[in-house]
Design a protein around this motif. Structure first.
Motif, PDB file in Angstrom:
ATOM      1  N   ALA A   2       0.841  -1.203   0.000  1.00 32.96           N
ATOM      2  CA  ALA A   2       0.000   0.000   0.000  1.00 32.96           C
ATOM      3  C   ALA A   2       0.873   1.249   0.000  1.00 32.96           C
ATOM      4  O   ALA A   2       0.543   2.246  -0.654  1.00 32.96           O
ATOM      5  N   GLU A   3       1.996   1.176   0.692  1.00 32.96           N
ATOM      6  CA  GLU A   3       2.895   2.325   0.743  1.00 32.96           C
ATOM      7  C   GLU A   3       3.458   2.626  -0.644  1.00 32.96           C
ATOM      8  O   GLU A   3       3.544   3.789  -1.057  1.00 32.96           O
ATOM      9  N   ASP A   4       3.822   1.585  -1.379  1.00 33.24           N
ATOM     10  CA  ASP A   4       4.334   1.773  -2.743  1.00 33.24           C
ATOM     11  C   ASP A   4       3.255   2.348  -3.656  1.00 33.24           C
ATOM     12  O   ASP A   4       3.525   3.239  -4.467  1.00 33.24           O
ATOM     13  N   GLU A   8       3.534   6.012  -5.476  1.00 27.70           N
ATOM     14  CA  GLU A   8       3.364   6.206  -6.922  1.00 27.70           C
ATOM     15  C   GLU A   8       2.255   7.210  -7.210  1.00 27.70           C
ATOM     16  O   GLU A   8       2.403   8.107  -8.047  1.00 27.70           O
ATOM     17  N   LEU A   9       1.136   7.085  -6.495  1.00 23.93           N
ATOM     18  CA  LEU A   9       0.018   8.014  -6.658  1.00 23.93           C
ATOM     19  C   LEU A   9       0.459   9.440  -6.341  1.00 23.93           C
ATOM     20  O   LEU A   9       0.188  10.374  -7.103  1.00 23.93           O
ATOM     21  N   TYR A  10       1.185   9.590  -5.265  1.00 20.49           N
ATOM     22  CA  TYR A  10       1.654  10.914  -4.833  1.00 20.49           C
ATOM     23  C   TYR A  10       2.616  11.510  -5.867  1.00 20.49           C
ATOM     24  O   TYR A  10       2.456  12.659  -6.282  1.00 20.49           O
ATOM     25  N   LEU A  45      -7.117   4.668   0.322  1.00 26.63           N
ATOM     26  CA  LEU A  45      -6.344   4.172  -0.817  1.00 26.63           C
ATOM     27  C   LEU A  45      -7.092   3.085  -1.593  1.00 26.63           C
ATOM     28  O   LEU A  45      -7.030   3.035  -2.816  1.00 26.63           O
ATOM     29  N   ALA A  46      -7.822   2.255  -0.889  1.00 24.75           N
ATOM     30  CA  ALA A  46      -8.568   1.186  -1.554  1.00 24.75           C
ATOM     31  C   ALA A  46      -9.702   1.738  -2.421  1.00 24.75           C
ATOM     32  O   ALA A  46     -10.169   1.061  -3.338  1.00 24.75           O
ATOM     33  N   ASP A  47     -10.145   2.977  -2.148  1.00 22.02           N
ATOM     34  CA  ASP A  47     -11.247   3.570  -2.904  1.00 22.02           C
ATOM     35  C   ASP A  47     -10.785   4.318  -4.150  1.00 22.02           C
ATOM     36  O   ASP A  47     -11.608   4.750  -4.952  1.00 22.02           O
TER      37      ASP A  47
END
Length: 180
Positions: A2-4, A8-10, A45-47
């Motif tokens: 989840a951190e990765d 990447e999203l950030y 993050l899951a959403d």
């Protein structure tokens, strides 16, 4: 994992979100709003939709900006209300009001966090029971019952003042109305 995904999203969308917010906010608030957007993204993050992360982030930014604007509006309204109050050039003894507010604050701190949130939604946020029930994700009837119980527990805590002097429930109700 989840951190990765968040990293990447950030990295991919931080600049776009920054520009989106900067076009709508002036000054140093941009960084705070962008930070709040990515905090929501981390928590949810899951959403985040796989192929549409940027529009989703823009939607979050829009909601954060709306909350910020509402907060600024409330601050201005409070400032105007305070400014409109009569001049207090005559010296008035506010000791009783201060003691009452202190007693309410102490009693409030002694009730559970759940009771505090219920009372805050109604007293501070001025939500109707239906709106507050929506915030807590429960039915209106359930919220009304929780509110009644929270008020009862607060009154019970307030019935015994910090200095140990007992009060009648009617005196406590009168005091709570004065402090609101």
């Amino acid at each position: 994992m989840a951190e990765d995904q968040f990293t990447e999203l950030y990295q991919r969308h931080h600049g776009d979100v920054w520009r989106y917010v900067a076009r709508r906010v002036v000054g140093s608030d941009v960084g705070d709003v962008v930070a709040e957007v990515f905090l929501v993204a981390w928590r949810r993050l899951a959403d985040v939709p796989a192929g549409s992360a940027l529009p989703w982030l823009y939607g979050v930014a829009r909601l954060v900006l709306s909350n910020e604007a509402r907060g600024r509006r409330r601050w201005r309204e409070l400032t105007l209300r305070v400014a409109a109050e009569p001049d207090q050039s005559v010296v008035v003894d506010h000791a009783d009001a201060v003691i009452s507010q202190r007693d309410v604050a102490v009693a409030f701190a002694q009730v559970s966090g759940a009771d505090q949130e219920i009372l805050r939604l109604v007293a501070w946020e001025r939500l109707t029971p239906a709106e507050a029930a929506l915030v807590l994700g429960c039915s209106r009837a359930t919220f009304a019952m929780r509110l009644m119980r929270a008020r009862r527990r607060l009154r019970a805590r307030l019935a015994v003042a910090v200095d140990g002097a007992s009060r009648t429930p009617d005196a406590v109700d009168d005091e709570m109305r004065r402090v609101r």
